[in-house]
Design a protein around this motif. Structure first.
Motif, short mmCIF file in Angstrom:
data_model
loop_
_atom_site.label_atom_id
_atom_site.label_comp_id
_atom_site.label_asym_id
_atom_site.label_seq_id
_atom_site.Cartn_x
_atom_site.Cartn_y
_atom_site.Cartn_z
N LEU A 1 0.82 -1.20 0.00
CA LEU A 1 0.00 0.00 0.00
C LEU A 1 0.86 1.25 0.00
O LEU A 1 0.42 2.31 -0.47
CB LEU A 1 -0.92 -0.01 1.21
CG LEU A 1 -1.99 -1.12 1.22
CD1 LEU A 1 -2.73 -1.13 2.56
CD2 LEU A 1 -2.98 -0.92 0.08
N SER A 2 2.07 1.15 0.48
CA SER A 2 2.97 2.30 0.54
C SER A 2 3.54 2.66 -0.82
O SER A 2 4.23 3.67 -0.96
CB SER A 2 4.13 2.00 1.50
OG SER A 2 4.86 0.85 1.07
N ALA A 3 3.24 1.84 -1.86
CA ALA A 3 3.81 2.10 -3.18
C ALA A 3 3.26 3.37 -3.83
O ALA A 3 3.87 3.91 -4.75
CB ALA A 3 3.55 0.91 -4.10
N GLY A 4 2.11 3.84 -3.39
CA GLY A 4 1.57 5.08 -3.93
C GLY A 4 0.84 4.89 -5.24
O GLY A 4 0.42 3.79 -5.59
N THR A 5 0.69 5.98 -5.99
CA THR A 5 -0.07 5.94 -7.24
C THR A 5 0.71 5.24 -8.34
O THR A 5 1.94 5.18 -8.33
CB THR A 5 -0.43 7.36 -7.71
OG1 THR A 5 0.79 8.11 -7.89
CG2 THR A 5 -1.32 8.05 -6.70
N HIS A 6 -0.05 4.72 -9.32
CA HIS A 6 0.58 4.05 -10.47
C HIS A 6 -0.39 4.07 -11.63
O HIS A 6 -1.54 4.53 -11.51
CB HIS A 6 0.99 2.62 -10.11
CG HIS A 6 -0.15 1.78 -9.61
ND1 HIS A 6 -1.06 1.16 -10.45
CD2 HIS A 6 -0.55 1.46 -8.34
CE1 HIS A 6 -1.94 0.50 -9.73
NE2 HIS A 6 -1.68 0.65 -8.46
N GLY A 7 0.03 3.58 -12.77
CA GLY A 7 -0.74 3.70 -14.00
C GLY A 7 -1.87 2.70 -14.18
O GLY A 7 -2.60 2.78 -15.18
N LEU A 8 -2.03 1.77 -13.24
CA LEU A 8 -3.07 0.74 -13.39
C LEU A 8 -4.06 0.76 -12.22
O LEU A 8 -4.60 -0.28 -11.84
CB LEU A 8 -2.42 -0.64 -13.50
CG LEU A 8 -1.51 -0.86 -14.71
CD1 LEU A 8 -0.90 -2.26 -14.68
CD2 LEU A 8 -2.26 -0.64 -16.02
N MET A 9 -4.33 1.94 -11.71
CA MET A 9 -5.21 2.04 -10.55
C MET A 9 -6.68 1.92 -10.92
O MET A 9 -7.53 1.76 -10.04
CB MET A 9 -4.97 3.36 -9.82
CG MET A 9 -3.57 3.47 -9.24
SD MET A 9 -3.33 4.90 -8.17
CE MET A 9 -4.36 4.48 -6.77
N ASP A 10 -7.01 1.98 -12.21
CA ASP A 10 -8.41 1.96 -12.62
C ASP A 10 -9.07 0.60 -12.51
O ASP A 10 -10.30 0.49 -12.48
CB ASP A 10 -8.56 2.46 -14.06
CG ASP A 10 -8.30 3.95 -14.17
OD1 ASP A 10 -8.34 4.63 -13.13
OD2 ASP A 10 -8.06 4.43 -15.29
N GLY A 11 -8.27 -0.48 -12.51
CA GLY A 11 -8.88 -1.80 -12.44
C GLY A 11 -7.88 -2.90 -12.73
O GLY A 11 -6.68 -2.66 -12.87
#
Length: 277
Positions: free
Chosen positions: A205-215
Motif C-alpha cells: 500500500l505504501s507504493a503510492g499511485t501508479h498507472g493501473l489504478m483503474d482496475g
C-alpha cells in the motif's frame, strides 16, 4: 458417444465383444461399441461417473474429455467441446479471454481487489460468488465454483504458461469468507508462488499511485501472435489489441513489477498474515 454444447450427453451401446487394447501411441479405437463398464475401465473412472455423464447428472470430471479423445482417437474433439460448454457459463466478455488463456505461453496479471481466478481456492471463489449473487441457489453457486476451478487446469498441465501475477496488499488483508477461508487462500498463494513457472508479487500500500489504478488487467501472449490485454470492471470487460495501447499498458505493468515486493518478501508478508489470522 456424443457431447453437445449447452448439455452433456454420451451414448454407449452394449456389446459382448471386448475393446482392442491401446496402441503404441496410447489411443484405443474400439472394434465394437462399448458398454459403461468397458468405457469406464478405459478412461480410468467409475461406471457411475459414466452413467452420470450420460444422464446429465452432476459435473463432467475435468480430465475425462481428454481421456475420451484418447480412447476414441478424436483428436481433441471432446476436450474442445468441454471447453466450449464450460465457457458458456461465463459472461460474454470473459469468453475470449478464456480462449486466449488456453493458448497462452505467458500470462501477466494485475489484481487490485481480489485473488485472481486462476489462483482462487473453491471456498474463496464460493464466498465471492455468494456476495455477488445473494439470490443464487446452492446448486448454482456450486456450478460457478466448478467452472472457475476448471479454468485452473491451464496451470496444471505438463507445460503451463509462464505466469506473473501482482496483487495489491489489500487483497491479502481483506477477509473474504472468514478467517478459515482466508488462511486456506493465503496458504494456496504461498504454494503457487513456489512453482518454477510462477512469479507472485505483492504491491504494498505504501507504493503510492501508479498507472493501473483503474482496475484489473491481464496480458496474454500466445505463440502465434502479439500480446493482447484484457481489462475488467465490475460487470464489464474488454479485449485491447491496438499496438500502442498494449505497449503503454504493458509498460505500466513493468513499472508495477519494479514497485512490488520481491518474490521472497511477498511470500514473507503473506505468511505473516496467514499466521496472524
Amino acid at each position: 458417444m456424443e457431447m453437445k454444447q449447452g448439455a452433456r450427453r454420451t451414448h454407449t451401446t452394449r456389446a459382448d465383444s471386448s475393446p482392442r487394447s491401446a496402441g503404441a501411441q496410447g489411443s484405443c479405437t474400439p472394434d465394437a461399441p462399448l458398454n459403461q463398464t468397458q468405457l469406464a475401465k478405459l478412461v480410468r473412472t467409475s461406471k457411475s461417473t459414466i452413467s452420470r455423464v450420460e444422464t446429465c447428472v452432476g459435473p463432467i470430471p475435468p480430465d475425462l474429455p481428454a481421456r475420451l479423445d484418447q480412447v476414441f482417437s478424436t483428436d481433441g474433439l471432446f476436450k474442445r467441446l468441454y471447453e466450449e460448454i464450460t465457457a458458456q457459463s461465463f459472461p460474454v466478455h470473459s469468453r475470449r479471454r478464456m480462449k486466449l488463456e488456453l493458448r497462452a505461453i505467458a500470462i501477466a496479471e494485475w489484481s487490485p481487489t481480489v485473488v485472481p481466478g486462476l489462483l482462487q481456492t473453491p471456498a474463496y471463489a464460493h464466498a465471492l460468488f455468494r456476495e455477488g449473487d445473494p439470490r443464487a441457489t446452492d446448486e448454482e453457486l456450486a456450478t460457478k465454483v466448478r467452472h472457475r476451478m476448471a479454468r485452473q487446469d491451464v496451470m496444471k498441465g505438463s507445460s503451463p504458461p509462464d505466469f506473473s501475477v501482482i496483487i495489491c496488499e489489500s487483497v491479502i488483508r481483506r477477509n473474504v469468507g472468514g478467517e478459515e477461508v482466508m488462511r486456506e487462500q493465503l496458504a494456496a498463494l504461498l504454494t503457487h508462488g513456489t512453482r518454477p513457472t510462477t512469479v507472485l508479487q505483492v504491491l504494498p500500500l505504501s507504493a503510492g499511485t501508479h498507472g493501473l489504478m483503474d482496475g484489473s488487467m491481464t496480458i496474454l501472449t500466445t505463440a502465434d501472435g502479439q500480446p493482447v490485454i484484457y481489462t475488467e470492471g465490475i460487470r464489464s470487460g474488454a479485449i485491447i489489441e491496438e499496438p500502442s495501447t498494449v505497449r503503454n499498458l504493458s509498460r505500466s505493468y513493468d513499472v508495477l513489477t519494479a514497485s512490488a515486493l520481491s518474490r521472497d518478501a511477498s511470500a514473507r508478508m503473506i505468511r505473516q498474515l496467514m499466521e496472524a489470522s
